[in-house]
Write an enzyme that holds these catalytic residues in place. Sequence first.
Site, PDB file in Angstrom:
ATOM      1  N   TYR A   1      -1.695  -0.444  10.153  1.00  0.00           N
ATOM      2  CA  TYR A   1      -1.970  -0.979   8.812  1.00  0.00           C
ATOM      3  C   TYR A   1      -0.715  -0.861   7.945  1.00  0.00           C
ATOM      4  O   TYR A   1      -0.279  -1.830   7.320  1.00  0.00           O
ATOM      5  CB  TYR A   1      -3.142  -0.219   8.182  1.00  0.00           C
TER       6      TYR A   1
ATOM      7  N   SER B   1       0.826  -1.217   0.000  1.00  0.00           N
ATOM      8  CA  SER B   1       0.000   0.000   0.000  1.00  0.00           C
ATOM      9  C   SER B   1       0.855   1.260   0.000  1.00  0.00           C
ATOM     10  O   SER B   1       1.959   1.276   0.563  1.00  0.00           O
ATOM     11  CB  SER B   1      -0.861  -0.021   1.262  1.00  0.00           C
TER      12      SER B   1
HETATM   13  N1  LIG Z   1      -8.499  -0.160  -2.140  1.00  0.00           N
HETATM   14  C1  LIG Z   1      -7.399   0.550  -1.912  1.00  0.00           C
HETATM   15  O1  LIG Z   1      -7.388   1.775  -2.077  1.00  0.00           O
HETATM   16  C2  LIG Z   1      -6.113  -0.115  -1.489  1.00  0.00           C
HETATM   17  C3  LIG Z   1      -4.963   0.691  -1.397  1.00  0.00           C
HETATM   18  C4  LIG Z   1      -3.780   0.100  -0.997  1.00  0.00           C
HETATM   19  C5  LIG Z   1      -3.725  -1.259  -0.742  1.00  0.00           C
HETATM   20  N2  LIG Z   1      -4.856  -2.025  -0.833  1.00  0.00           N
HETATM   21  C6  LIG Z   1      -4.745  -3.464  -0.540  1.00  0.00           C
HETATM   22  O2  LIG Z   1      -5.304  -4.191  -1.629  1.00  0.00           O
HETATM   23  C7  LIG Z   1      -5.894  -5.395  -1.142  1.00  0.00           C
HETATM   24  C8  LIG Z   1      -7.344  -5.474  -1.581  1.00  0.00           C
HETATM   25  O3  LIG Z   1      -8.033  -4.322  -1.062  1.00  0.00           O
HETATM   26  P1  LIG Z   1      -9.555  -4.023  -1.340  1.00  0.00           P
HETATM   27  O4  LIG Z   1      -9.700  -2.558  -1.454  1.00  0.00           O
HETATM   28  O5  LIG Z   1     -10.051  -4.912  -2.423  1.00  0.00           O
HETATM   29  O6  LIG Z   1     -10.178  -4.451   0.068  1.00  0.00           O
HETATM   30  P2  LIG Z   1     -11.448  -5.337   0.403  1.00  0.00           P
HETATM   31  O7  LIG Z   1     -11.633  -5.232   1.877  1.00  0.00           O
HETATM   32  O8  LIG Z   1     -12.593  -4.978  -0.475  1.00  0.00           O
HETATM   33  O9  LIG Z   1     -10.976  -6.792   0.018  1.00  0.00           O
HETATM   34  C9  LIG Z   1     -10.273  -7.652   0.869  1.00  0.00           C
HETATM   35  C10 LIG Z   1     -11.041  -8.959   0.932  1.00  0.00           C
HETATM   36  O10 LIG Z   1     -10.279  -9.857   1.734  1.00  0.00           O
HETATM   37  C11 LIG Z   1     -11.142 -10.551   2.593  1.00  0.00           C
HETATM   38  N3  LIG Z   1     -10.367 -10.922   3.770  1.00  0.00           N
HETATM   39  C12 LIG Z   1      -9.892 -10.092   4.737  1.00  0.00           C
HETATM   40  N4  LIG Z   1      -9.227 -10.797   5.664  1.00  0.00           N
HETATM   41  C13 LIG Z   1      -9.261 -12.092   5.248  1.00  0.00           C
HETATM   42  C14 LIG Z   1      -8.758 -13.292   5.778  1.00  0.00           C
HETATM   43  N5  LIG Z   1      -8.074 -13.312   6.931  1.00  0.00           N
HETATM   44  N6  LIG Z   1      -8.959 -14.458   5.091  1.00  0.00           N
HETATM   45  C15 LIG Z   1      -9.659 -14.439   3.923  1.00  0.00           C
HETATM   46  N7  LIG Z   1     -10.178 -13.332   3.388  1.00  0.00           N
HETATM   47  C16 LIG Z   1      -9.978 -12.170   4.048  1.00  0.00           C
HETATM   48  C17 LIG Z   1     -12.287  -9.604   2.907  1.00  0.00           C
HETATM   49  O11 LIG Z   1     -13.484 -10.303   3.228  1.00  0.00           O
HETATM   50  C18 LIG Z   1     -12.410  -8.828   1.597  1.00  0.00           C
HETATM   51  O12 LIG Z   1     -13.417  -9.372   0.768  1.00  0.00           O
HETATM   52  C19 LIG Z   1      -5.707  -5.378   0.366  1.00  0.00           C
HETATM   53  O13 LIG Z   1      -4.537  -6.106   0.668  1.00  0.00           O
HETATM   54  C20 LIG Z   1      -5.502  -3.906   0.681  1.00  0.00           C
HETATM   55  O14 LIG Z   1      -4.762  -3.740   1.862  1.00  0.00           O
HETATM   56  C21 LIG Z   1      -6.048  -1.475  -1.215  1.00  0.00           C
END
Ligand SMILES: NC(=O)c1ccc[n+]([C@@H]2O[C@H](COP(=O)([O-])OP(=O)(O)OC[C@H]3O[C@@H](n4cnc5c(N)ncnc54)[C@H](O)[C@@H]3O)[C@@H](O)[C@H]2O)c1
Length: 362
Positions: A176, A151
């Site tokens: 985080y 991130s």
């Molecule tokens: N959306 C953003 O702006 C952003 C920015 C930087 C990094 N990220 C990273 O990208 C990745 C995806 O983010 P996103 O925005 O799609 O988030 P999101 O919360 O929509 O998706 C994450 C999914 O992982 C599942 N999950 C969480 N913990 C879990 C576990 N222990 N076992 C199984 N499933 C689990 C959740 O149910 C969720 O559906 C994450 O790693 C997040 O940290 C996202």
Amino acid sequence: MRTSNIDLAGKTILVTGAAGFIGANLILELLRTVQPVRIVGVDNMNDYYDVSLKEWRLAQIREAARGAKGSGFFFVRADIADRQAVDGIFSEYQPELAVNLAAQAGVRYSIANPDAYLQSNLIGFYNILEACRHSYDGGKPGVSHLVYASSSSVYGSNAKIPYSTEDPVDHPVSLYAATKKSNELMAHAYARLYDIPCTGLRFFTVYGPAGRPDMAYFGFTDRLRAGRTIEIFNYGNCRRDFTYVDDIVKGVHRVMTAAPERRTGEDGLPVPPYCLYNIGNSHPENLLDFVDILQQELIRAGVLPADYDFEAHKKLVPMQPGDVPVTYADTAPLMKDFGFRPDTPLRTGLRRFAEWYRDFYL
Ligand SMILES: NC(=O)c1ccc[n+]([C@@H]2O[C@H](COP(=O)([O-])OP(=O)(O)OC[C@H]3O[C@@H](n4cnc5c(N)ncnc54)[C@H](O)[C@@H]3O)[C@@H](O)[C@H]2O)c1
């Protein structure tokens, strides 16, 4: 340019966080563009935000999989922090690539709920690394590329912009961010010790249709529709590199096809097959301009009436703990290695979000 060394066609690909915002969009992109492909999606369907949104995304994937001849989508509801469950999935499906997107996301939530981050982001990621390591047991080809989400929050309050993966990131301002930086360190150690080709991707504020309700554009929309006030942090003096989700998944797709090469160093040990990139729009927008465009697009889509009194529903407030004033990605390495750079304009992306929101909620 890096040359592609993995043909995704015919491969079994594990995607964790499959019901999540980025995970679901990545799976849709793969089902659309790679044929045939076998995708194993893992998600624990936790209720950090509205689970019906996760179910809706899974329904979209199932429909796309039905239309993609020869391809398959297998969903496993499991927690990646459960070692036995992860090992069971790897032994049953024998994935050839793994994309780890499952995580507890969100900066503010980590202040009150640190446990969820330790479990999903550290133990969960460790379990994925261990499963990749053991995928080579008995001389099996195993996982040829592990791609995982990091991130932009790892840059903390770094003053130098744009943010480069060469910059020091040793001073996280949220737990985080600390877990995401830890993922990069753990991946590097596993790449070095067990020769697992790994690529980490630092995503910059990803937005789009069916996005995460905890993020500003979505939360603002919910609040404005309910006639409530939105809070604009740091008195609006924030700049964010907003990245449209289609750009992110196109970037992830390209990166998946080029695993860092395995090489032996002069000491006879593996040179870690390890890469790290930013994926961001490289065009930070002022928060107040962003809110302005969002308002216009919400009116255009019919989510809010044309005479909505925005001024009466806006409050400028100080900076929040864990937040950072600017995010700005240096994407030159991504461009150099993959000939790719996110470029969807904010207005286009917010228009698609507003139209989706109208169709989904109104
Ligand atoms: N959306 C953003 O702006 C952003 C920015 C930087 C990094 N990220 C990273 O990208 C990745 C995806 O983010 P996103 O925005 O799609 O988030 P999101 O919360 O929509 O998706 C994450 C999914 O992982 C599942 N999950 C969480 N913990 C879990 C576990 N222990 N076992 C199984 N499933 C689990 C959740 O149910 C969720 O559906 C994450 O790693 C997040 O940290 C996202």
